[in-house]
Design an enzyme around this catalytic site. Structure first.
Site, PDB file in Angstrom:
ATOM      1  N   THR A 116     -75.100  29.889  -9.437  1.00  0.00           N
ATOM      2  CA  THR A 116     -74.366  30.267  -9.099  1.00  0.00           C
ATOM      3  C   THR A 116     -73.794  31.263 -10.404  1.00  0.00           C
ATOM      4  O   THR A 116     -73.390  31.512 -11.465  1.00  0.00           O
ATOM      5  CB  THR A 116     -72.725  31.365  -7.736  1.00  0.00           C
ATOM      6  OG1 THR A 116     -71.934  31.952  -8.158  1.00  0.00           O
ATOM      7  CG2 THR A 116     -71.760  29.403  -9.151  1.00  0.00           C
ATOM      8  N   TYR A 140     -64.738  26.998  -7.713  1.00  0.00           N
ATOM      9  CA  TYR A 140     -66.012  27.350  -7.803  1.00  0.00           C
ATOM     10  C   TYR A 140     -67.043  27.363  -8.544  1.00  0.00           C
ATOM     11  O   TYR A 140     -68.338  26.586  -8.816  1.00  0.00           O
ATOM     12  CB  TYR A 140     -65.790  28.451  -6.776  1.00  0.00           C
ATOM     13  CG  TYR A 140     -67.285  28.964  -6.716  1.00  0.00           C
ATOM     14  CD1 TYR A 140     -68.427  28.120  -5.462  1.00  0.00           C
ATOM     15  CD2 TYR A 140     -68.053  30.062  -6.767  1.00  0.00           C
ATOM     16  CE1 TYR A 140     -69.150  28.224  -5.103  1.00  0.00           C
ATOM     17  CE2 TYR A 140     -69.329  30.172  -6.814  1.00  0.00           C
ATOM     18  CZ  TYR A 140     -69.567  28.985  -5.413  1.00  0.00           C
ATOM     19  OH  TYR A 140     -71.570  29.644  -4.553  1.00  0.00           O
TER      20      TYR A 140
END
Ligand code: UDP
Length: 330
Positions: A116, A140
Site C-alpha cells: 500500500t 496498517y
C-alpha cells in the site's frame, strides 16, 4: 497454472479471481468471509478458512500443487488500525508470515503481495517513487511494510521470489457490475459519496479543508481496480518468466482533491447530496501520488482506465445494483 488467492472473496481479490478465471487459470480462493462474500467468487474453488489456521493452510498446500500465491487477505481500515493495532499486526503481519513460511516449506516460489501507499506515511515530496523512504505512520501501513521486509529477507535465503504492489487509492468496479465493493461499513471516499447520493447516508463529511493543497482538501491518486488487476497479471507473468523480486507503485501519477471527487460524484449521479466540512482525519497525508514509471518500464503496464469519471461510473452502477438487491447497509 494453479494459483492460491487469499482474500479472493473481497473487493480487489474478487476482481483478480474474475480475471484469472477468464484467462483459464486454476484458482483456489482462501477466505474467512470476514469482509468477503461467497457470491463475489466467480471462478475457482472457495476454501472458507482463516489464515491464522496454519495447519489448515499447510494441509491445503500439501493437497494442491500451487504455482503461485497472490495474497490479498488483510484488514485495511487505517483509523481502525490505530485503535486496534494488535488486530492489524496479527492478521496483516503474523498471518502473512505464516503463509510465506508455508510457501517456502512447500516450494511455492512465486508470491504477489498487496502492499500500500500507506507505507510512505507523510512523504516529503508529493509524488513518490519506490525509493522514497517508507515511514508508515499507522499500524496498517507498518504491518504491510513489515511483510515487505520479511519477503525481502526470505527471498534472499530461499527460492522465493515476490512482487509487492503498492496500491494507491483503488476504486471502481467490474464494468458488468458482477462484483464491486461490498463493505457494510464503507470508509472510502468514493463509496461513501455514492451512498450519500443513493440516500443511504445523510451526508458526506469532508475531513479537513485547511491542507496545503490548492483547494485545501487532500489529494489522492485514484486507480481503477481493473488496471490494478492487470498489474497483478503482469507481475505473475514476470515471476513465471523467472525474474527476481520487485516492488512497484500502482497509481496513475496524478491526483484529485476530495472536493474534485465529490463534484465528479455529483455530476455522475446527478444527485446534489449534502456535504459537511469537518476536521481532519488523523493520519491523512495532504497529497499522495504515485510515480509509476518503474512498473510501466519494467512490466510494460499500460493503464486503460485513467479517467475519474469512468471509475466513478462503474462504482455507481455497482452500488445501485447492490442497494437494489437490498444487500449492504452502511
Ligand atoms: N475522505 C473524506 N470523507 C470521507 C472519506 C474520505 O473527506 O468520508 C477523504 C480522506 O480524508 C482522504 C481522502 O478522502 O483525504 C481519501 O480517503 P480514503 O479513505 O478513500 O482513502 P485513503 O487515502 O485514506 O486510503
Amino acid at each position: 497454472m494453479k494459483v492460491l488467492v487469499t482474500g479472493g472473496a473481497g473487493y480487489i481479490g474478487s476482481h483478480m479471481v474474475r480475471t484469472l478465471g477468464e484467462k483459464g487459470y486454476d484458482i483456489v480462493v482462501y477466505d474467512n468471509l470476514s469482509t468477503g462474500h461467497k457470491d463475489s467468487v466467480l471462478y475457482g474453488k472457495l476454501v472458507i478458512a482463516d489464515l491464522a489456521d496454519a495447519d489448515r493452510l499447510d494441509r491445503l498446500f500439501r493437497t494442491e500443487n500451487f504455482d503461485a500465491v497472490i495474497h490479498f487477505a488483510a484488514h485495511i481500515v487505517v483509523d481502525e488500525s490505530v485503535r486496534e493495532p494488535i488486530k492489524y499486526y496479527r492478521n496483516n503481519f503474523v498471518n502473512a508470515l505464516n503463509l510465506i513460511e508455508i510457501c517456502v516449506k512447500n516450494n511455492v516460489n512465486k508470491f504477489i503481495f498487496s502492499s500500500t501507499a500507506a507505507v510512505y506515511g507523510i512523504p516529503e515530496k508529493v509524488t513518490v517513487t519506490e525509493d522514497t523512504p517508507a515511514r508508515p505512520i499507522n499500524p496498517y501501513g507498518a504491518s504491510k511494510f513489515m511483510v515487505e521486509q520479511v519477503l525481502k529477507d526470505i527471498s534472499l535465503s530461499s527460492d522465493l521470489r515476490y512482487v509487492a504492489l503498492r496500491y494507491f487509492n483503488v476504486a471502481g468496479a467490474d464494468p458488468l457490475s458482477r462484483i464491486g465493493q461490498k463493505y457494510r461499513e464503507a470508509t472510502h471516499l468514493i463509496t461513501v459519496s455514492l451512498r450519500a447520493a443513493l440516500g443511504k447516508r445523510e451526508h458526506l463529511d469532508i475531513f479537513g479543508t485547511d491542507y496545503d493543497t490548492p483547494d485545501g482538501t487532500c489529494i489522492r491518486d485514484y486507480i481503477h481496480v481493473d488496471d490494478l488487476i492487470d498489474a497483478h497479471i503482469l507481475a505473475l507473468d514476470y515471476l513465471s518468466e523467472g525474474n527476481g523480486s520487485r516492488v512497484f507503485n500502482c497509481g496513475y501519477g496524478h491526483g484529485y482533491s476530495v472536493r474534485e471527487v465529490v463534484d465528479k460524484v455529483k455530476k455522475v449521479t446527478g444527485v446534489d447530496f449534502k456535504v459537511r466540512e469537518t476536521g481532519r482525519r488523523e493520519g491523512d497525508p495532504p497529497s499522495l501520488i504515485a510515480d509509476s514509471s518503474r512498473i510501466k518500464k519494467e512490466l510494460g503496464w499500460k493503464p486503460s482506465h485513467d479517467d475519474l469519471e469512468y471509475i466513478i461510473k462503474t462504482a455507481w452502477e455497482w452500488e445501485k445494483k447492490l442497494h437494489q438487491a437490498g444487500k449492504p447497509a452502511s
